[in-house]
Scaffold this motif. Structure first.
Motif, short mmCIF file in Angstrom:
data_model
loop_
_atom_site.label_atom_id
_atom_site.label_comp_id
_atom_site.label_asym_id
_atom_site.label_seq_id
_atom_site.Cartn_x
_atom_site.Cartn_y
_atom_site.Cartn_z
N GLU A 36 0.84 -1.20 0.00
CA GLU A 36 0.00 0.00 0.00
C GLU A 36 0.88 1.25 0.00
O GLU A 36 2.02 1.22 0.43
CB GLU A 36 -0.92 0.00 1.21
N SER A 37 0.33 2.35 -0.45
CA SER A 37 1.10 3.60 -0.49
C SER A 37 1.13 4.25 0.89
O SER A 37 0.22 4.07 1.71
CB SER A 37 0.48 4.58 -1.49
N THR A 38 2.17 5.01 1.13
CA THR A 38 2.27 5.74 2.40
C THR A 38 1.12 6.72 2.54
O THR A 38 0.60 6.91 3.64
CB THR A 38 3.61 6.48 2.50
N GLU A 39 0.70 7.30 1.43
CA GLU A 39 -0.40 8.25 1.46
C GLU A 39 -1.71 7.58 1.89
O GLU A 39 -2.48 8.13 2.67
CB GLU A 39 -0.59 8.92 0.10
N GLN A 40 -1.96 6.37 1.38
CA GLN A 40 -3.18 5.65 1.73
C GLN A 40 -3.18 5.26 3.20
O GLN A 40 -4.19 5.39 3.89
CB GLN A 40 -3.35 4.41 0.86
N VAL A 41 -2.05 4.77 3.69
CA VAL A 41 -1.96 4.38 5.10
C VAL A 41 -2.15 5.60 5.99
O VAL A 41 -2.88 5.54 6.99
CB VAL A 41 -0.62 3.67 5.38
N ALA A 42 -1.53 6.72 5.63
CA ALA A 42 -1.70 7.95 6.41
C ALA A 42 -3.17 8.36 6.45
O ALA A 42 -3.71 8.71 7.50
CB ALA A 42 -0.83 9.07 5.84
N ALA A 43 -3.83 8.30 5.31
CA ALA A 43 -5.24 8.68 5.25
C ALA A 43 -6.11 7.74 6.06
O ALA A 43 -7.00 8.18 6.80
CB ALA A 43 -5.71 8.72 3.79
N ASP A 44 -5.87 6.44 5.95
CA ASP A 44 -6.67 5.46 6.67
C ASP A 44 -6.56 5.60 8.18
O ASP A 44 -7.51 5.37 8.90
CB ASP A 44 -6.28 4.03 6.27
N TYR A 45 -5.36 5.93 8.65
CA TYR A 45 -5.13 6.07 10.10
C TYR A 45 -5.25 7.52 10.58
O TYR A 45 -5.02 7.80 11.75
CB TYR A 45 -3.75 5.54 10.47
N ASP A 46 -5.58 8.44 9.68
CA ASP A 46 -5.67 9.85 10.01
C ASP A 46 -4.36 10.35 10.63
O ASP A 46 -4.34 10.94 11.71
CB ASP A 46 -6.86 10.14 10.94
N LEU A 47 -3.26 10.08 9.93
CA LEU A 47 -1.92 10.47 10.37
C LEU A 47 -1.32 11.45 9.38
O LEU A 47 -1.68 11.47 8.21
CB LEU A 47 -1.00 9.25 10.42
N ASP A 48 -0.37 12.23 9.87
CA ASP A 48 0.45 13.03 8.96
C ASP A 48 1.35 12.06 8.21
O ASP A 48 1.80 11.05 8.75
CB ASP A 48 1.33 14.01 9.73
N ILE A 49 1.65 12.37 6.97
CA ILE A 49 2.53 11.51 6.18
C ILE A 49 3.89 11.38 6.86
O ILE A 49 4.52 10.32 6.81
CB ILE A 49 2.65 12.03 4.72
N ALA A 50 4.32 12.42 7.55
CA ALA A 50 5.60 12.37 8.27
C ALA A 50 5.59 11.30 9.35
O ALA A 50 6.61 10.66 9.61
CB ALA A 50 5.92 13.74 8.88
N ASP A 51 4.45 11.08 10.00
CA ASP A 51 4.35 10.04 11.03
C ASP A 51 4.52 8.65 10.41
O ASP A 51 5.14 7.77 11.01
CB ASP A 51 3.01 10.12 11.75
N VAL A 52 3.98 8.46 9.24
CA VAL A 52 4.12 7.18 8.55
C VAL A 52 5.59 6.94 8.21
O VAL A 52 6.14 5.86 8.45
CB VAL A 52 3.23 7.12 7.29
N TYR A 53 6.25 7.95 7.68
CA TYR A 53 7.67 7.80 7.35
C TYR A 53 8.52 7.61 8.61
O TYR A 53 9.46 6.82 8.61
CB TYR A 53 8.17 9.00 6.53
N ARG A 54 8.18 8.30 9.68
CA ARG A 54 8.91 8.12 10.94
C ARG A 54 8.78 6.67 11.41
O ARG A 54 9.74 6.06 11.87
CB ARG A 54 8.42 9.07 12.01
N ALA A 55 7.59 6.10 11.30
CA ALA A 55 7.38 4.71 11.69
C ALA A 55 8.22 3.77 10.82
O ALA A 55 8.82 2.81 11.33
CB ALA A 55 5.90 4.35 11.60
#
Length: 95
Positions: A36-55
């Motif tokens: 899945e894309s980082t953008e989709q995961v961020a949207a699904d979890y209501d996160l900033d894209i930076a939080d996804v990359y930090r993870a």
């Protein structure tokens, strides 16, 4: 941007995004294993894209810890289903 934290009382101490019950391993599983894309995961979890990359950075910086977390939390027979074709393959495998 949120920090990555670990507390014994949340997700059995697995590293997670501060203030959330979203584990680093949850994010990694969706992006790395499921494609899945980082953008989709961020949207699904209501996160900033930076939080996804930090993870993801945490995941790659701590491979031994993440292997231990995944062994505890993800069943060995866990598979990711992307669509109907995957369901057919899984049904054939189990037959």
């Amino acid at each position: 941007m949120s920090e990555i934290v670990s507390t014994a009382e949340v997700l059995d101490g697995a590293p997670r995004i501060d203030g959330r019950r979203i584990g680093v391993h949850h994010i990694a599983k969706r992006i790395i294993d499921a494609g899945e894309s980082t953008e989709q995961v961020a949207a699904d979890y209501d996160l900033d894209i930076a939080d996804v990359y930090r993870a993801l950075v945490y995941y790659y910086d701590n491979p031994d810890e993440m292997r231990t977390v995944q062994k505890r939390s993800v069943p060995e027979d866990f598979t990711v289903v992307h669509g109907p074709d995957d369901l057919d393959k899984e049904a054939q495998r189990q037959a």
